[in-house]
Design an enzyme around this catalytic site. Structure first.
Site, PDB file in Angstrom:
ATOM      1  N   LYS A 155     -24.821  55.352  40.476  1.00  0.00           N
ATOM      2  CA  LYS A 155     -26.461  55.694  41.196  1.00  0.00           C
ATOM      3  C   LYS A 155     -27.045  56.551  40.420  1.00  0.00           C
ATOM      4  O   LYS A 155     -28.343  57.337  39.903  1.00  0.00           O
ATOM      5  CB  LYS A 155     -26.170  55.223  42.705  1.00  0.00           C
ATOM      6  CG  LYS A 155     -25.450  56.733  43.093  1.00  0.00           C
ATOM      7  CD  LYS A 155     -25.472  56.222  45.128  1.00  0.00           C
ATOM      8  CE  LYS A 155     -24.213  57.324  45.456  1.00  0.00           C
ATOM      9  NZ  LYS A 155     -24.915  59.020  45.721  1.00  0.00           N
TER      10      LYS A 155
ATOM     11  N   ARG B 162     -12.856  54.485  47.408  1.00  0.00           N
ATOM     12  CA  ARG B 162     -12.788  55.863  47.024  1.00  0.00           C
ATOM     13  C   ARG B 162     -11.460  55.915  45.466  1.00  0.00           C
ATOM     14  O   ARG B 162     -11.592  56.051  44.967  1.00  0.00           O
ATOM     15  CB  ARG B 162     -11.717  56.616  47.718  1.00  0.00           C
ATOM     16  CG  ARG B 162     -13.044  57.310  48.698  1.00  0.00           C
ATOM     17  CD  ARG B 162     -14.065  57.747  48.909  1.00  0.00           C
ATOM     18  NE  ARG B 162     -15.092  56.489  48.608  1.00  0.00           N
ATOM     19  CZ  ARG B 162     -16.764  56.725  48.086  1.00  0.00           C
ATOM     20  NH1 ARG B 162     -16.987  57.640  47.061  1.00  0.00           N
ATOM     21  NH2 ARG B 162     -17.270  55.721  48.392  1.00  0.00           N
TER      22      ARG B 162
END
Length: 652
Positions: free
Chosen positions: A36, A596
Site C-alpha cells: 500500500k 507481521r
C-alpha cells in the site's frame, strides 16, 4: 502511454490501476503486505508527472516513523522521476502525521483561532494535572472522580468531534454532567496557559476549517490531492478534516485495511471505511489482495481467522511466495514455561544464523513482558523491550520545559515543573502568587529568588532565538544548573540522566540546519507527538529480539514471529472493568499479529498463568480453532524444567 512511464514498472495490475486513478475519490482496500505504501508513493509521483506542483499534494499517516519512511521514499521517487527537475523548483509534497499537520495549520493560522504561535502542547501528564486541577475547581474530589478517567471521556468526545457545549447539552448521566463541568474548567486552564492538548491539535484544526471559509478555501487550493494512509484508524475528527480539505474536487485517495482496524478504544471508527462511498458517491474502490510478505501457509491461516468476522469488506488475500513451514503450536504448563520455550527457540534460531532483530515476540498486554524478559535474560538471548520513551524521561522533560517556557512565558505547567529544578527555594505560595499575577504581594527575599529565575529564562529565550538548537540545549543544561546538579550528585543514576541529556543534544543536532525558532518548534512538536513505534529506534541498529504488544507491532514485519498468551480472557482479551470482549476487534488484532511474519509463526499458550497475584487455569484461545489443522503442527519443549511435558490440542 502507460507502458512508457518508468515508475509503473514492477507494479501489479491493481497497484497500477490505483496509481493511475487520480481524479475523484478513491478507496484502496489493501491486504496486509500488499504494497500500500508503494501505491501511495508512486501515485504521488504520477500526479506530479501530470503537471501538478508537489506543493499541491498532501499525504497523512499516523506515526512519525511511517511519515518519515514515506517522506524519504517520495523524495527519492520524485527526484528520480519528476519531469524537468520539478522537485528542485517546487519542493516536495507535504507528507506528515495528522497531529503534525494540525500543529502546522494552527501555527500558520493561529490568529484566526485566537492562539499564540508558540502555544504549548500538553503531554498526557500535563493534561492529567490540569484535569485534576479542574476537578478541584469544579468542587469535586479527584479521589472520587479519577482524573485519568475524566480525561479519557473528554478525549473520546473530542475525537468524536463534539464540542464542550454540545457535550453539556447531551449530558444525561451524573458522570457526564461532571465531565461537562470539569471540561469547561479544563478548557479555561489551558487557555490561561496558552496550551492545547493532544486531541486539540485535531479538534481545533477541524474548528479552524469549519468556522473560517477563507482559511478553508486557501487550504483546499493548496492541497488539491490528498492521500490518507491507514485509513481504517481514522476517527470522526480526522475523517472530517480530510473531507473538508478535499473540497469540491474530492481528489482524495484513502488506503487501508478494514481487517487491521484495532484502535476502536482510541476512537478509530470502522464506519469511515464501510461508509466511504456514502460520503463520496463518485468513489471508486480497488482491492489489493496480493501479499508480498508472508508464506502461503501464513496467509492461509490468517485468512482462516479473519473470514469469521462479519463487519468487513470481503477480500481474499493471496501470495505467490513459497508454501513455507506450518505454524507451530506450543502448550506450556505455566507462563514461565511458555517464556522459556520462546527464549530457547529464539536462541536456537539465532544459533542457526537468524539475526536477532528478525525475531519478534508479540503479546496482548504489557504485563506479559516480565516473564519473557526474565527468560531472555536467563538464557542470555539479546532482546529489546519496546516501551520506555526517551521523551518521557524526567531530565529530558525538564530541559524541554525550560525551552517551552522560554518561548511561552504563560505556560504555568512548564513554570511549575522547572522553577525549582534544581532547587531554588521558591515555595508553593510564591509560585501560586506568580501564576495569579500577584508578584506585588511577595516579600523581598521571594522577589530576589524570582528575579534570578527570570534572568535565567531571559538568557535561554535570547539563546533560543539566536543559536543553533544543539547549542541552546547545552546552554539550558548549564544555565539552569541541571548539569552541575547531576555532576555533583555523582551517583550512577545521576550520571545516566546526564548521558540522556547529552543524547538530547545529539538529537538536537539534526535540527541545527533550520532557523533557530523553527528548529525549536520542530523538536518540541516531535517530542510531543512521539509514538511507541517511533521509540523502536532506541538504536534501531541494535541487533536484538523485539518484545512488544501486538498494537505496537502494527506496520512492522519480521521473519519469525511468536504470538504468546493465546488463552481465553487474555487473547481474546477480556476487559477488566466490565468483563466484555469485542471478539471482532480481538480477531483483527490476532490477524495483525499473524501477518507481521514473513517465514514462520509460533503460537503459544499456558495452561496456568499468574495474573494479578492469582494462579489462573486457562482454556486455549478460541482463535486457535479458527485455523485449519492442516496449517498447524504441535511444538515440543526445547529445554527448561518442563522438558518432559507434552500436550495435544485438536484443531477442528
Amino acid at each position: 502511454m502507460t507502458q512508457t512511464l518508468p515508475y509503473l514498472e514492477g507494479l501489479n495490475e491493481q497497484q497500477r490501476e490505483a496509481v493511475l486513478y487520480i481524479d475523484g475519490p478513491l478507496m484502496v482496500l489493501a491486504g496486509a503486505g500488499s504494497g500500500k505504501t508503494r501505491v501511495i508513493t508512486h501515485r504521488i509521483v504520477h500526479i506530479i508527472h501530470q503537471g501538478v506542483s508537489p506543493r499541491n499534494i498532501l499525504a497523512v499517516t499516523f506515526t512519525n516513523k511511517a511519515a518519515k519512511e514515506m517522506r524519504e521514499r517520495v523524495g527519492h521517487l520524485v527526484r528520480t522521476y519528476a519531469p524537468a527537475n520539478r522537485a528542485v523548483h517546487d519542493g516536495l509534497p507535504t507528507v506528515t502525521t495528522f497531529h503534525s499537520l494540525g500543529v502546522q495549520l494552527l501555527r500558520e493560522f493561529h490568529e484566526a483561532m485566537n492562539l499564540r504561535r508558540h502555544f504549548t502542547i500538553y503531554d498526557r501528564s500535563d493534561s492529567q494535572r490540569a484535569v485534576k486541577q479542574a476537578i478541584e475547581q469544579a468542587g469535586y474530589n479527584p479521589k472520587e472522580f479519577e482524573p485519568r478517567k475524566i480525561l479519557g471521556m473528554i478525549s473520546r468526545a473530542k475525537g468524536d468531534a463534539i464540542t464542550p457545549l454540545e457535550y453539556q447539552d447531551r449530558a444525561n448521566s451524573y458522570i457526564e454532567q461532571v465531565v461537562a463541568t470539569v471540561w469547561e474548567k479544563y478548557e479555561a486552564i489551558m487557555a490561561a496557559e496558552h496550551a492545547l492538548d493532544f486531541d486539540d491539535l485535531l479538534a481545533k484544526t477541524l474548528r479552524l476549517l469549519q468556522n473560517n471559509p477563507q482559511v478553508r478555501t486557501t487550504l483546499q487550493e493548496r492541497f488539491k490531492y490528498i492521500h490518507v494512509d491507514e485509513y481504517q484508524d481514522t476517527n470522526r475528527v480526522q475523517f472530517s478534516i480530510v473531507e473538508l480539505l478535499s473540497g469540491e474536487l474530492q481528489n482524495i485517495c484513502v488506503v487501508g485495511d478494514i481487517d487491521q482496524n484495532i484502535y476502536s478504544w482510541r476512537g478509530a471508527d470502522i464506519k469511515n471505511v464501510l461508509q466511504f462511498e456514502r460520503h463520496f458517491p463518485r468513489a471508486a474502490t480497488i482491492l489489493l489482495e496480493e501479499n508480498y510478505r508472508s508464506t502461503q501457509t501464513i496467509i492461509a491461516a490468517s485468512n482462516d481467522v479473519i473470514k469469521k468476522n462479519q463487519n468487513r469488506v470481503e477480500k481474499n488475500v493471496f501470495t505467490n511466495n513459497q508454501e513455507g513451514e506450518k505454524l507451530t503450536l506450543y502448550a506450556a504448563m505455566t507462563g514461565f514455561d511458555e517464556a522459556e520455550y520462546i527464549a530457547l527457540t529464539a536462541r536456537s534460531l539465532i544459533e542457526d544464523g537468524a539475526d536477532p532483530s528478525d525475531i519478534a515476540v508479540l503479546y496482548r498486554t504489557n504485563f506479559q513482558s516480565r516473564s519473557l524478559e526474565e527468560a531472555f535474560l536467563n538464557f542470555e538471548v539479546p532482546y529489546q523491550l519496546l516501551g520506555t520513551k526517551f521523551f518521557e524521561r524526567k531530565e529530558v522533560k525538564d530541559v524541554l520545559s525550560y525551552l517551552r517556557l522560554a518561548l511561552n512565558p504563560g505556560s504555568n505547567a512548564d513554570l511549575a515543573r522547572v522553577v525549582n529544578e534544581p532547587a531554588r527555594g521558591i515555595g508553593k505560595v510564591t509560585l501560586l502568587k506568580i501564576i495569579e499575577g500577584k508578584r506585588g504581594e511577595l516579600n523581598k527575599g521571594a522577589l530576589e529568588k524570582i528575579a534570578v529565575f527570570d534572568a535565567i529564562m531571559m538568557d535561554i529565550a535570547k539563546t533560543a532565538t539566536e543559536k543553533p538548537l544543539s547549542e541552546t540545549i547545552k546552554f539550558i543544561m548549564k544555565r539552569s544548573g541541571i548539569e552541575s546538579m547531576y555532576k555533583e550528585e555523582g551517583t550512577e543514576e545521576a550520571l545516566e540522566r546526564l548521558e540522556n541529556l547529552r543524547e538530547l543534544v545529539s538529537l538536537a543536532l539534526r535540527y541545527d540546519s533550520l532557523p533557530p525558532l523553527e528548529a525549536v518548534e520542530q523538536l518540541l512538536e516531535n517530542a510531543a507527538l512521539q509514538s511507541d513505534q517511533d521509540e523502536i529506534k532506541a538504536k534501531e541498529e541494535l541487533n536484538a529480539v523485539r518484545l512488544m504488544t501486538v498494537h505496537a507491532a502494527k506496520g512492522l514485519e519480521f521473519s519469525y514471529v511468536f504470538i504468546a498468551g493465546l488463552e481465553e480472557g487474555l487473547f481474546p482479551h477480556e476487559r477488566l472493568d466490565d468483563g466484555k470482549t469485542d471478539k471482532e476487534e480481538e480477531r483483527r488484532l490476532f490477524y495483525v499479529a499473524l501477518t507481521r511474519a514473513e517465514k514462520k509463526v509460533w503460537l503459544t499458550y499456558a495452561h496456568m498463568r499468574t495474573i494479578f497475584g492469582s494462579q489462573r487455569v486457562n482454556l486455549p484461545s478460541s482463535f486457535l480453532t479458527d485455523i485449519s489443522k492442516e496449517h498447524v503442527e504441535t511444538g515440543n519443549p526445547t529445554g527448561g524444567h518442563n522438558s518432559g511435558y507434552e500436550t495435544t490440542i485438536y484443531l477442528d
